[in-house]
Design an enzyme around this catalytic site. Structure first.
Site, mmCIF file in Angstrom:
data_model
loop_
_atom_site.group_PDB
_atom_site.id
_atom_site.type_symbol
_atom_site.label_atom_id
_atom_site.label_comp_id
_atom_site.label_asym_id
_atom_site.label_seq_id
_atom_site.Cartn_x
_atom_site.Cartn_y
_atom_site.Cartn_z
ATOM 1 N N ARG A 85 41.992 45.209 48.748
ATOM 2 C CA ARG A 85 43.242 45.855 48.333
ATOM 3 C C ARG A 85 44.328 45.651 49.367
ATOM 4 N NH1 ARG A 85 44.964 47.611 43.510
ATOM 5 N NH2 ARG A 85 42.729 47.903 43.169
ATOM 6 N N GLY A 330 37.508 53.550 50.120
ATOM 7 C CA GLY A 330 36.725 53.780 48.909
ATOM 8 C C GLY A 330 36.781 52.583 47.975
ATOM 9 N N HIS A 332 38.719 51.798 45.405
ATOM 10 C CA HIS A 332 40.026 51.183 45.189
ATOM 11 C C HIS A 332 40.397 50.285 46.356
ATOM 12 C CE1 HIS A 332 44.473 51.138 44.356
ATOM 13 N NE2 HIS A 332 44.011 51.033 43.127
ATOM 14 N N CYS A 333 39.998 50.686 47.558
ATOM 15 C CA CYS A 333 40.352 49.940 48.763
ATOM 16 C C CYS A 333 39.692 48.566 48.828
ATOM 17 C CB CYS A 333 39.954 50.719 50.010
ATOM 18 S SG CYS A 333 40.646 52.377 50.138
ATOM 19 N N ILE A 334 38.549 48.402 48.180
ATOM 20 C CA ILE A 334 37.816 47.138 48.320
ATOM 21 C C ILE A 334 37.983 46.236 47.103
ATOM 22 C CG2 ILE A 334 36.163 48.282 49.825
ATOM 23 C CD1 ILE A 334 34.086 48.128 47.594
#
Length: 341
Positions: A85, A330, A332-334
């Site tokens: 992300r 989390g 969304h971050c990856i």
């Protein structure tokens, strides 16, 4: 004019980056294996709804091929950080040119160039991804990460002052300059600024307040926010502040937007301090949502119910995300969605 679609718009695929040994993955074989497994579990969950492409460092190719489904496309490229992300591009479309995909190449400096970060290789990943996706590159001089913004797809973007105006990222920026760049690159002509993010995110390994763990648009008329219900946790006040700032912003714009809080899990602390476990950091996919789980059956079930209501018609899958949060983020971050054009 470029425009970033809402995350709920149709996707062509989701991009990820496979973990590699280093500071973020951590020390000890068992701990590192938890990281590899968590990233792999998320990839396989997303794959149930849409294709997944995984960028893999040359040192991890054998492991990636062993752990990942053969249906997951692998792109080999040098990287150090693997939060797609943030290191990857933000994809955009051009309404005036149907079928054209754009990729905003923000400057990435490891969330403000902290001493511990290894980010120089991943600073080039956006260009690799854009080329592989056949996207026109949209270069930006703004230091920014995809986790630092959320859009509703109709021109509004959520930002936090402590990220975009961070002197370690953009020492000469002000709101006006940031807003102009958001309009140029992602077509967001209305910026709603939040004061800050969650408490843990200001630790040495944090991002200094990414919005994608605090608030997100389920639709232009509905915002989901992290809600810490235990008054002993400092995020109790942060949650109230975020709700108040959003209510004020939408009222000033004459917009009727529902704000729904998703209560945090019951666990409050770990060995490092206050936890920032948040269900807001989920990924919306084609026909589904991949949601963070924290081994708290009651809280996880409550979050699934709220998410299912917020995204009607989508199937919600929970993936244990504690190993991801142990490393600073989390689901969304990856991940990074590539919109269908």
């Amino acid at each position: 004019m470029w425009r970033m679609p809402a995350e709920s718009a149709p996707h062509e695929r989701t991009w990820m980056a496979f973990p590699r040994e280093g500071i973020t993955l951590g020390v000890g074989a068992e701990f590192r294996e938890q990281g590899y497994r968590a990233w792999t579990d998320v990839a396989h969950a997303v794959q149930q709804f849409e294709p997944v492409t995984m960028v893999v460092d040359p040192t991890e190719m054998a492991r990636a091929r062993r752990m990942l489904s053969a249906d997951i496309e692998i792109v080999e490229a040098p990287l150090d950080e693997f939060w797609m992300r943030d290191v990857g591009p933000t994809f955009v479309v051009d309404p005036d040119r149907p079928g054209v995909l754009g990729a905003v190449d923000w400057i990435f400096n490891g969330w403000g160039a902290p001493d511990w970060a290894e980010w120089q290789k991943s600073a080039g990943i956006a260009r690799v991804v854009a080329e592989h996706a056949g996207a026109e590159r949209v270069d930006s001089l703004l230091v920014a990460e995809g986790g630092g913004l959320h859009v509703d797809g109709t021109g509004t973007v959520l930002l936090t002052e402590t990220v975009q105006l961070d002197p370690r990222r953009n020492p000469f920026a002000d709101r006006t300059r940031v807003e102009a760049e958001m309009a140029r690159t992602i077509g967001a002509t209305d910026a709603i600024w939040l004061s800050r993010g969650l408490t843990r995110d200001y630790d040495d390994l944090g991002t200094n307040g990414h919005v994608d763990i605090v608030a997100t648009f389920a639709s232009p008329e509905h915002v989901l926010i992290h809600e810490q219900t235990d008054a002993s946790h400092p995020d109790f006040e942060v949650s109230r502040l975020v709700r108040s700032e959003l209510e004020t912003a939408f009222a000033e714009r004459g917009r009727s937007v529902a704000i729904t809080g998703i209560p945090a899990p019951s666990a409050l602390r770990d060995d490092e301090g206050w936890l920032d476990w948040s269900y807001i950091n989920h990924l919306v996919t084609n026909d589904g949502v991949v949601l963070c789980g924290f081994g708290d059956d009651a809280a996880d079930a409550r979050a699934r119910e709220i998410i299912a209501q917020a995204y009607p018609g989508r199937r919600v899958i929970t993936v244990d995300s504690r190993p991801i949060f142990d490393r600073g983020g989390g689901i969304h971050c990856i991940t990074q969605q590539q919109p269908r054009v």
